[in-house]
Design an enzyme around this catalytic site. Sequence first.
Site, short mmCIF file in Angstrom:
data_model
loop_
_atom_site.label_atom_id
_atom_site.label_comp_id
_atom_site.label_asym_id
_atom_site.label_seq_id
_atom_site.Cartn_x
_atom_site.Cartn_y
_atom_site.Cartn_z
N ASP A 117 0.65 -1.35 -0.10
CA ASP A 117 0.32 -0.11 0.24
C ASP A 117 0.78 1.26 0.10
O ASP A 117 1.87 1.22 0.93
CB ASP A 117 -0.87 0.27 1.39
CG ASP A 117 -1.94 -1.19 1.40
OD1 ASP A 117 -2.11 -1.09 0.11
OD2 ASP A 117 -2.69 -0.88 2.49
N ASP A 136 -7.32 -1.79 -4.05
CA ASP A 136 -7.71 -2.09 -3.27
C ASP A 136 -9.00 -0.68 -3.80
O ASP A 136 -10.49 -0.87 -3.70
CB ASP A 136 -7.78 -0.39 -2.02
CG ASP A 136 -5.98 -1.88 -1.52
OD1 ASP A 136 -6.30 -2.63 -1.46
OD2 ASP A 136 -5.63 -0.66 -0.27
#
EC number: 3.4.23.36
Length: 156
Positions: A117, A136
């Site tokens: 991320d 995501d």
Amino acid sequence: MRLVFWIGFWIFLLDQASKFYVVHMLELDRVTRIEVWPPFLNLHMAWNTGVNFGLLAGNSDVARWALIFVALTICTFVIYWIWRDRPQIKGLVSAGLLIGGALGNVVDRFIYGAVADFLNMSCCGFDNPYAFNVADISVFIGALGLAFWGGAQKQA
């Protein structure tokens, strides 16, 4: 089904290319933070061993493989669902978004042992501590789209 494949393919490719760029080219895993457009957009490296927002995070191989299994099971279910109850174009696009994003995060778990991320957004005095990635965003939009457009449109 061809549309689902192509949307999923391009989302997967975009996700993996963006992760490769920030981890290996920008070396964000070493630098950890790059300000792009503060405070609105920053690159902030976070290795997520859990699900969204680090929930169920653990560094065990059991958790890693369980999350891979869950993601692949969900992808299989979505493919079966849209094959059985063929939605219109918005539902097919949503399925492609969800599947492409989920598979992007699955590949991260295989390669890195965690999901890479790196996007961090804050605004208006709120300092967001969480990071996310293209996969995501895609999974979120795809799941939301399937909730609205996932089934075949029934004629009244």
